[in-house]
Design an enzyme around this catalytic site. Structure first.
Site, PDB file in Angstrom:
ATOM      1  N   ASP B 119       0.668  -1.255  -0.051  1.00  0.00           N
ATOM      2  CA  ASP B 119       0.111   0.058  -0.146  1.00  0.00           C
ATOM      3  C   ASP B 119       0.877   1.420  -0.073  1.00  0.00           C
ATOM      4  O   ASP B 119       1.742   1.399   0.680  1.00  0.00           O
ATOM      5  CB  ASP B 119      -0.909  -0.154   1.122  1.00  0.00           C
ATOM      6  N   HIS B 126      -3.544  13.982   0.485  1.00  0.00           N
ATOM      7  CA  HIS B 126      -3.719  13.179   1.710  1.00  0.00           C
ATOM      8  C   HIS B 126      -2.714  13.156   2.676  1.00  0.00           C
ATOM      9  O   HIS B 126      -2.752  13.116   3.938  1.00  0.00           O
ATOM     10  CB  HIS B 126      -4.062  11.607   1.274  1.00  0.00           C
ATOM     11  N   GLU B 192     -10.490   4.111   2.890  1.00  0.00           N
ATOM     12  CA  GLU B 192      -9.963   4.691   1.992  1.00  0.00           C
ATOM     13  C   GLU B 192      -9.828   4.537   0.534  1.00  0.00           C
ATOM     14  O   GLU B 192      -9.842   3.266   0.098  1.00  0.00           O
ATOM     15  CB  GLU B 192      -8.223   4.456   2.492  1.00  0.00           C
ATOM     16  N   GLU B 194      -8.813   4.135  -2.901  1.00  0.00           N
ATOM     17  CA  GLU B 194      -7.584   3.966  -3.804  1.00  0.00           C
ATOM     18  C   GLU B 194      -7.734   3.182  -5.047  1.00  0.00           C
ATOM     19  O   GLU B 194      -9.045   2.385  -5.484  1.00  0.00           O
ATOM     20  CB  GLU B 194      -6.607   3.029  -2.723  1.00  0.00           C
ATOM     21  N   ASP B 226      -9.280   0.391   1.154  1.00  0.00           N
ATOM     22  CA  ASP B 226      -8.431   0.273   2.270  1.00  0.00           C
ATOM     23  C   ASP B 226      -8.810   0.408   3.721  1.00  0.00           C
ATOM     24  O   ASP B 226      -8.455   1.326   4.397  1.00  0.00           O
ATOM     25  CB  ASP B 226      -6.957   0.644   2.179  1.00  0.00           C
ATOM     26  N   ARG B 230      -8.955   4.011  12.585  1.00  0.00           N
ATOM     27  CA  ARG B 230      -7.819   5.038  13.097  1.00  0.00           C
ATOM     28  C   ARG B 230      -7.648   4.996  14.344  1.00  0.00           C
ATOM     29  O   ARG B 230      -6.270   5.564  14.564  1.00  0.00           O
ATOM     30  CB  ARG B 230      -8.668   6.269  12.587  1.00  0.00           C
ATOM     31  N   GLN B 233      -4.916   2.133  14.650  1.00  0.00           N
ATOM     32  CA  GLN B 233      -3.816   2.598  13.763  1.00  0.00           C
ATOM     33  C   GLN B 233      -2.851   3.534  14.337  1.00  0.00           C
ATOM     34  O   GLN B 233      -1.784   3.517  14.811  1.00  0.00           O
ATOM     35  CB  GLN B 233      -4.287   3.057  12.660  1.00  0.00           C
ATOM     36  N   LYS B 246      -5.032  -1.865   9.922  1.00  0.00           N
ATOM     37  CA  LYS B 246      -5.298  -1.852   8.500  1.00  0.00           C
ATOM     38  C   LYS B 246      -5.733  -3.267   8.136  1.00  0.00           C
ATOM     39  O   LYS B 246      -6.386  -3.734   6.917  1.00  0.00           O
ATOM     40  CB  LYS B 246      -3.951  -1.685   7.659  1.00  0.00           C
ATOM     41  N   THR B 250      -9.253  -5.334   3.095  1.00  0.00           N
ATOM     42  CA  THR B 250      -9.212  -4.566   2.196  1.00  0.00           C
ATOM     43  C   THR B 250     -10.033  -4.892   1.018  1.00  0.00           C
ATOM     44  O   THR B 250      -9.971  -6.178   0.791  1.00  0.00           O
ATOM     45  CB  THR B 250      -7.648  -4.671   1.782  1.00  0.00           C
ATOM     46  N   GLU B 351      -9.887  12.392   6.603  1.00  0.00           N
ATOM     47  CA  GLU B 351      -9.905  13.855   6.140  1.00  0.00           C
ATOM     48  C   GLU B 351     -11.299  14.467   6.064  1.00  0.00           C
ATOM     49  O   GLU B 351     -11.349  15.860   6.311  1.00  0.00           O
ATOM     50  CB  GLU B 351      -9.353  13.799   4.737  1.00  0.00           C
TER      51      GLU B 351
END
Lengths: 405, 405
Positions: B119, B126, B192, B194, B226, B230, B233, B246, B250, B351
């Site tokens: 990843d 970001h 996320e 991606e 993904d 938070r 993490q 994580k 996924t 975000e």
């Protein structure tokens, strides 16, 4: 229980009847198959099953241990008991002996196919030493270190069998003080002496593997050399951790020592303070009294003691699955560098040479800060076995080759 | 070149003759096989090969794309050309039409077996936003960020096909200000958005894949979610990066868009200053004009633009292999969260809600800081295709399920 094999075994070498590690081997021109080490010979389990001497559901004729590893603890125990019987009851000698092959006549291959590879960081001496070197103005241990076994995912595709040449990696690195990064072969190539365990029985998504279920899922232990390029690693690792500084190569030993062979090596691990959260508590002692020895070009460089590991294998497994990530057969979990409080117990050149500032002098007078092309690093380990025996891990060795242009 | 298929296709939907993405599907009670999407139907390539209409060396009857992906660019091109011919030349209609199955009649499965999963973190908006939130007293970007595409290895065993339920993970987390960490279900579950690419043709150990060889190794692109916890993490990530925050899940889209379908979407990427080291230079423009759309429970949450990515896919691949780590078929590389300079272009809740401080209001008035149980997140993307067409990525979707006790 004292058991004696009719096979002539050098007990000090640690491959006696109490060990019986599994591996994958091939003779020239023949297909790879599963075997068990006894003394300096390999018992060919594929041939044994063809002869009707061991039960086999297509476990042993394949080129990896994965089919046998998924079969689970009852199958592992049944086979271990049967092999022990065959190698100790002299009445089987005539039928078994034709299937014993000198190790020197075979090539030992990668013992299992790796699914995911996780590398822990579970030795307090190593983590604190690395902290002192890389974060000199902060606490040596990060605030989470005594709360959970810190880990990251490594590259499964570059887990290689013992003996695979280690090509010095190219990469991007910036020496502290340099304004610009540069590109070239790593100037700070290192080894890391670690102990790994491999999962056999998968677990379900969404449910963790409690510490009490460790032996239901884990097939055995190997030695691991997690080769590291310290200059590449130092420059790339913020904020997401190591990547190319680790992913070029990880070596594993050829023999997988069954969990059952290590029962006599279990010791009380270091006291954990603060007490871990309930999901990390482990009622049984799961420290392991493994004595590692690292040699560089045949010279003893260090003797790390695995019993000093702060976090134990069942705690590592419980943590790695607590978020519901399922285990797959072949998942490899390495301990992180095994180090100790004394300099002679440190498990990597980063610590042994204090990041290159204090060269390590080997017994023959040669000095090293990091590894040079042509250097051979060999890691071995022994543990106490049942009935006063010794349990050896197969060596993990590798020679550094020059970078490819 | 303008080509028109005899299949009735809604051109706006982006699954026309210029796309032809590959996937793996199954009808109830039947074995999985490889197919190609055209309009709202799947062309059954296994049946087509059995009928002698496409060449097949056992690529298509398997349950994954891996056998076809390893075959390489000439085989990919030959099959794409042949399928295009069959779907545009009306004289084939009678023989081909029986092998077109409505997508609504099949289950779409994980399209390939993942070898290793990497990843990246290649979007400047970001990375800078995350830096501002997590390291408020430092530069938003770490010193290495514009020198190399920062990345880490993720867990290959938890890459799931679109539609797989996402079970809220348990874990250890410490809220800033709390003296002690606690254990429980993640309170800050995130997605996320991606874009990933998957390797088909392996590379040799010890040699990197130059940017110019990207198309010789890479089979195609997928959308990736993904999923991230938070709170887990943030507590675990020092010093070795993300792990359990994580590794629980996924998700990847069901259809793999061939590299050849994206030629018309290639654009000049953002200017790179400082100029990258030679091994990261790329003569051809490899920005991709992909327009992503994220929906939460059917409400548009954001529209990230992939053309804003600082590091391009060939640069990512060159970097990931520069240390000599070989590619394996099925290696998956994800871009990192795709974000943009405007709030409506941000690719994750971290975000969009500024770490929970500014709730996101969806068009229907519902508000979110992080994801709640029952929320469904769906990511879609379109790109310009050849001859004015549109290329759609298959959606990647997942619904958050409550934690398992």
């Amino acid at each position: 229980m004292t058991t004696v094999s009719w096979v002539d075994v050098d007990e000090d070498a640690g491959f006696g009847i109490e060990n019986l590690p599994y591996g994958v081997f091939a003779r020239p021109g023949e297909m790879p198959r599963v075997g068990v080490a006894i003394g300096d010979r390999v018992l060919d389990l594929a041939a044994m099953s063809a002869a009707g001497l061991v039960e086999d559901r297509h476990y042993f004729a394949s080129g990896s241990l994965n089919a046998f590893m998924v079969a689970g603890r009852p199958a592992w125990r049944a086979n271990r008991d049967r092999v022990t019987e065959l190698l100790t009851d002299a009445s089987y000698r005539g039928r078994v002996e034709p299937h014993l092959i000198p190790v020197s006549d075979v090539e030992l291959l990668r013992p299992f196919e790796v699914a995911d590879y996780v590398d822990f960081y579970s030795n307090e001496h190593h983590a604190a030493n690395a902290g002192r070197m890389f974060r000199p103005n902060a606490d040596p241990l990060t605030p989470n270190w005594k709360r959970l076994p810190v880990a990251y995912h490594g590259r499964a595709g570059t887990v290689y069998p013992s003996g695979t040449p280690i090509i010095r990696p190219y990469g991007q690195r910036r020496t502290p003080g340099d304004p610009e990064p540069s590109y070239g072969p790593s100037l700070r190539l290192d080894f890391e002496a670690e102990v790994g365990f491999v999962a056999g029985v998968p677990s379900s998504a969404g449910r963790g593997v409690p510490t009490s279920a460790f032996r239901d899922h884990v097939f055995g232990f190997v030695l691991v050399n997690d080769w590291s390029a310290r200059d590449i690693q130092a420059w790339e690792s913020q904020p997401l951790g190591p990547f190319l500084g680790k992913s070029f190569a990880t070596s594993v030993s050829s023999w997988v020592v069954p969990v059952a062979a290590l029962e006599a090596a279990r010791v009380t691990p270091p006291v954990q303070d603060p007490a871990p959260l309930p999901y990390l508590r482990c009622d049984d002692p799961w420290g392991l009294d493994l004595h590692l020895e690292i040699q560089i070009n045949g010279q003893v460089a260090a003797r790390p003691q695995f019993a000093s590991m702060y976090w134990t294998p069942p705690q590592q497994l419980a943590h790695a699955t607590v978020n519901g990530a399922p285990l797959r057969t072949g998942d490899l979990f390495a301990s992180g560098t095994v180090s100790g409080p004394e300099r002679g117990q440190r498990g990597c050149m980063l610590e042994l040479s204090w990041n290159g500032r204090e060269p390590l002098e080997l017994p023959d007078g040669t000095k090293r800060t990091f590894l040079e092309d042509g250097d051979t690093v060999t890691i071995r380990a022994q543990a106490p076995g049942a009935a006063g025996s010794r349990i050896a891990f197969g060596e993990v060795t590798g020679t550094v080759h020059p970078p490819q242009p």
